[in-house]
Each structure stands twice: as structure tokens, then as C-alpha cells.
Write an enzyme that holds these catalytic residues in place. Structure first.
Site, mmCIF file in Angstrom:
data_model
loop_
_atom_site.group_PDB
_atom_site.id
_atom_site.type_symbol
_atom_site.label_atom_id
_atom_site.label_comp_id
_atom_site.label_asym_id
_atom_site.label_seq_id
_atom_site.Cartn_x
_atom_site.Cartn_y
_atom_site.Cartn_z
ATOM 1 N N ALA A 108 28.806 38.278 42.104
ATOM 2 C CA ALA A 108 28.061 37.472 40.998
ATOM 3 C C ALA A 108 27.354 38.432 40.203
ATOM 4 O O ALA A 108 27.256 39.672 40.682
ATOM 5 C CB ALA A 108 27.076 36.692 41.778
ATOM 6 N N GLY A 155 30.137 37.639 45.723
ATOM 7 C CA GLY A 155 30.750 36.362 44.898
ATOM 8 C C GLY A 155 32.613 36.466 44.583
ATOM 9 O O GLY A 155 33.236 35.667 44.769
HETATM 10 C C1 HXC Z 1 26.668 42.776 37.343
HETATM 11 C C2 HXC Z 1 28.066 44.678 37.638
HETATM 12 C C3 HXC Z 1 28.395 44.205 38.877
HETATM 13 C C4 HXC Z 1 27.559 43.062 39.378
HETATM 14 C C5 HXC Z 1 29.501 45.971 38.541
HETATM 15 N N1 HXC Z 1 28.746 45.626 37.611
HETATM 16 N N2 HXC Z 1 29.183 45.185 39.511
HETATM 17 N N3 HXC Z 1 27.288 44.040 36.838
HETATM 18 N N4 HXC Z 1 26.857 42.406 38.507
HETATM 19 N N5 HXC Z 1 27.928 42.381 40.595
HETATM 20 C C6 HXC Z 1 28.663 46.756 36.128
HETATM 21 C C7 HXC Z 1 27.979 47.996 36.579
HETATM 22 O O1 HXC Z 1 26.699 47.739 36.193
HETATM 23 C C8 HXC Z 1 28.478 48.845 35.335
HETATM 24 O O2 HXC Z 1 27.977 48.256 34.019
HETATM 25 C C9 HXC Z 1 30.164 48.310 35.144
HETATM 26 O O3 HXC Z 1 30.113 47.149 35.931
HETATM 27 C C10 HXC Z 1 30.759 49.287 36.150
HETATM 28 O O4 HXC Z 1 30.227 49.345 37.291
HETATM 29 P P1 HXC Z 1 29.992 50.802 38.197
HETATM 30 O O5 HXC Z 1 29.186 50.577 39.205
HETATM 31 O O6 HXC Z 1 29.695 51.637 37.086
HETATM 32 O O7 HXC Z 1 31.445 50.992 38.804
HETATM 33 P P2 HXC Z 1 31.839 52.005 40.063
HETATM 34 O O8 HXC Z 1 30.935 53.111 40.141
HETATM 35 O O9 HXC Z 1 33.425 52.208 39.945
HETATM 36 O O10 HXC Z 1 31.366 51.054 41.268
HETATM 37 C C11 HXC Z 1 32.062 50.044 41.571
HETATM 38 C C12 HXC Z 1 31.319 49.147 42.471
HETATM 39 C C13 HXC Z 1 29.808 48.904 42.201
HETATM 40 C C14 HXC Z 1 31.163 49.606 43.866
HETATM 41 C C15 HXC Z 1 32.067 47.720 42.814
HETATM 42 O O11 HXC Z 1 29.831 48.357 40.633
HETATM 43 C C16 HXC Z 1 28.837 47.724 42.750
HETATM 44 O O12 HXC Z 1 28.762 48.012 44.089
HETATM 45 N N6 HXC Z 1 28.708 46.758 42.154
HETATM 46 C C17 HXC Z 1 27.878 45.749 42.922
HETATM 47 C C18 HXC Z 1 28.695 45.210 44.016
HETATM 48 C C19 HXC Z 1 27.840 44.011 44.488
HETATM 49 O O13 HXC Z 1 26.620 44.203 45.267
HETATM 50 N N7 HXC Z 1 28.212 42.925 44.709
HETATM 51 C C20 HXC Z 1 27.312 41.515 45.298
HETATM 52 C C21 HXC Z 1 26.891 41.064 44.246
HETATM 53 S S1 HXC Z 1 25.642 39.836 44.679
HETATM 54 P P3 HXC Z 1 26.723 49.304 33.234
HETATM 55 O O14 HXC Z 1 26.813 48.662 31.932
HETATM 56 O O15 HXC Z 1 25.732 49.238 33.864
HETATM 57 O O16 HXC Z 1 27.500 50.724 33.118
HETATM 58 C C22 HXC Z 1 26.602 38.359 44.997
HETATM 59 C C23 HXC Z 1 25.901 37.302 45.297
HETATM 60 C C24 HXC Z 1 26.554 36.135 45.656
HETATM 61 O O17 HXC Z 1 27.935 38.520 44.684
HETATM 62 C C25 HXC Z 1 25.617 35.052 46.292
HETATM 63 C C26 HXC Z 1 24.456 35.401 46.816
HETATM 64 C C27 HXC Z 1 23.192 35.455 45.653
#
Ligand code: HXC
Length: 257
Positions: free
Chosen positions: A65, A108
Site C-alpha cells: 500500500a 498490500g
Molecule cells: C510508497 C513506495 C513504496 C510504498 C516503494 N516506494 N515502496 N512508496 N509506498 N509501499 C517508493 C520509494 O519511496 C521510492 O520512491 C521508489 O518507490 C523506489 O523505492 P526504493 O525504496 O528506492 O527501491 P529499493 O531500494 O529497490 O527498495 C525496494 C523495496 C523498498 C525493498 C521494495 O522500496 C521497500 O521496502 N518498500 C516498502 C515495502 C513495504 O513496507 N510495504 C508494505 C507497505 S504497508 P522515492 O520517490 O521516495 O525515491 C502495506 C499495508 C497494507 O502494504 C495494509 C496495512 C496498513
């Protein structure tokens, strides 16, 4: 039909939906939900379409998400808007659909993939429920669907530690139907979707309904539900056609009636 965050193509009787927010690794914001619910509703209503494939990019199916969109929301915002309930409209899709997952399927993203009837994974796929690291939990069904798919031990470990599963572990634990080389993912998923699209449509919907019933009922109720749907298919023209075609050693020609 053009959308802001997804691409939709019809390939014969198969609809290919591609998540398309590369700048955010396909993070699922409200616009993605609006686009997906519209695309799935149109797919379900279009008589020419029989199966769908939902995919992302090579790098990410979806990284969760959208954290940036959620970060400032209050309890009243989330509870008041019943945040994420819109995904119930995606799971209400009656026709079969497959998630084709390469790269990250986190939070998500993993939960959206698990809404599919089954997942085909690229060897690059990584599945996880890392929400705990953000001081929240799965909120799109992950704690329920992951547990049903892989059992309590792995689901609990993943939800409590946020560790990811690679494609091989996902296949061994029953989370995905099959793992294929990343370069072949969409081709393989489309081929599988074409196979499903080639089946009699009422039988395909019935098969989906009865397998899903296994997660909602007792064994005895599920077996009766299956039998009644099976009986019901004998009221279809396609059942007559399917069995006649077998006996006459020719392919069936379905009407969907
Ligand atoms: C918003 C996101 C995002 C997310 C990545 N991005 N995941 N933006 N929401 N979930 C954005 C980053 O901010 C960044 O943009 C761009 O995408 C590239 O990501 P990077 O982190 O620079 O890439 P990388 O280093 O290759 O790492 C990949 C990754 C990491 C390991 C997948 O992005 C990550 O850990 N993302 C979050 C994963 C996560 O926690 N997902 C769960 C979300 S909560 P900018 O512009 O900043 O450079 C969820 C809740 C569900 O899903 C229901 C409960 C509430």
C-alpha cells in the site's frame, strides 16, 4: 479504456492488467484501487472475456500500500472510510484471474496477489508482510489469506518478523501454483489464462466457486455445495456439448449457456 495507474489489454478472451506506477514500485494508492476495481468490473461484465492476468513490472508486482498516502491518516480517516474495503470489489470478481508476480510483492502487494485465484511466480519473486516494521499489520486480508495458504507457522513468522519468502519457498509452501523463469512470466501466465478461457465458462465459474467454498465451510457443507453445482451444470447446453464432443472425438464448441 485508458487508466492513470494500470494498463489494460484484451488478448483474445484474456484481459491483461498491468500495474503501472513504476516511480513508486507499483505502490497501491487510492487511484490504483479505483482503476483496478473499474477494470475488474468491466472484465467481469464483458462476455468476450473469460480469464484475466494481473501483473506488475520485472522489479515489483507491488511494493505495498502507498505508505506516503497512508502516513498522515488518522483512525477516524481509516475507520470512517473503511480503508481498503474497496478491495472486496476485486475479490468479488466471478470470472477466474491469475496474479503473475515478479520482484517485490510486499504488504498490500502480497495481499493483492493472494486475492487472485492463483499465483504464478517468476523466480525473482519475493513475498512478504513487512507492515510490522511500520508499526501496523496486514490490512488487505494478508493475515487471513497467507495463513490459509501456507499455514500458521510461516504466516505468523512472516507477519511478526516481516521476513520475505523467495519464489522457491513460496512454491514449496503452497503460496504459488508454479514458478517460471522471470523472462517467461507473462507469456506463461497468458498461456495458462488462455487454457482457462478455452473451458466452458459456466464450468469455470462453478469450479472457482467450489474451490473458494473450501475456505468458508465445513467439509460436509463444501461437498454438498460442490455436488449441487455439479448437478446444476447438467442443466447447461455446454455440458451436453462437452460430453458429445468427447464421445465424437472432437473439441467442444461452447456457447456459455
Ligand atoms: C510508497 C513506495 C513504496 C510504498 C516503494 N516506494 N515502496 N512508496 N509506498 N509501499 C517508493 C520509494 O519511496 C521510492 O520512491 C521508489 O518507490 C523506489 O523505492 P526504493 O525504496 O528506492 O527501491 P529499493 O531500494 O529497490 O527498495 C525496494 C523495496 C523498498 C525493498 C521494495 O522500496 C521497500 O521496502 N518498500 C516498502 C515495502 C513495504 O513496507 N510495504 C508494505 C507497505 S504497508 P522515492 O520517490 O521516495 O525515491 C502495506 C499495508 C497494507 O502494504 C495494509 C496495512 C496498513
Amino acid at each position: 479504456m485508458s487508466y492513470e495507474t494500470i494498463l489494460v489489454e484484451q488478448k483474445g478472451a484474456v484481459t491483461l492488467i498491468t500495474l503501472n506506477r513504476p516511480q513508486a514500485l507499483n505502490a497501491l494508492n487510492s487511484q490504483v484501487l479505483a482503476d483496478l476495481t473499474d477494470a475488474f468490473a468491466k472484465f467481469d461484465a464483458d462476455e468476450s472475456q473469460r480469464c484475466a492476468v494481473l501483473t506488475g513490472s520485472e522489479k515489483a508486482f507491488a511494493a505495498g500500500a502507498d505508505i506516503k498516502e497512508m502516513s498522515s491518516q488518522s483512525f477516524a480517516d481509516m475507520y470512517g472510510s473503511n480503508f481498503f474495503a474497496g478491495y472486496d470489489r476485486v475479490t468479488a470478481t466471478r470470472k477466474p484471474w491469475i496474479a503473475a508476480v515478479a520482484g517485490w510483492a510486499l504488504g498490500g502487494g502480497c495481499e493483492l496477489a493472494m486475492m487472485a485465484d492463483f499465483i504464478i511466480a517468476a523466480d525473482s519473486a519475493k513475498f512478504g508482510q513487512p507492515e510490522i516494521k511500520l508499526a501496523v499489520t496486514p490490512g488487505m486480508g494478508g493475515s487471513q489469506r497467507l495463513t490459509r495458504a501456507v499455514g500458521k507457522a510461516k504466516a505468523m513468522e512472516m507477519c511478526l518478523t516481516g521476513r520475505n519468502m523467495d519464489a522457491a519457498e513460496a512454491e514449496a509452501s503452497g503460496l504459488v501454483a508454479r514458478v517460471v523463469p522471470a523472462a517467461d512470466l507473462v507469456t506463461e501466465a497468458l498461456k495458462t489464462a488462455e487454457t482457462i478461457a478455452g473451458m466452458a465458462p459456466l464450468a469455470a465459474i462453478a469450479a472457482k466457486e467450489m474451490v473458494n467454498a473450501a475456505f468458508e465451510t465445513t467439509l460436509q457443507q463444501g461437498v454438498v455445495f460442490e455436488r449441487r453445482l455439479f448437478h446444476g451444470l447438467f442443466g447447461s447446453e455446454d455440458q451436453k456439448e462437452g460430453m458429445a464432443a468427447f464421445i465424437e472425438k472432437r473439441p467442444g464448441n461452447w456457447t456459455g449457456k
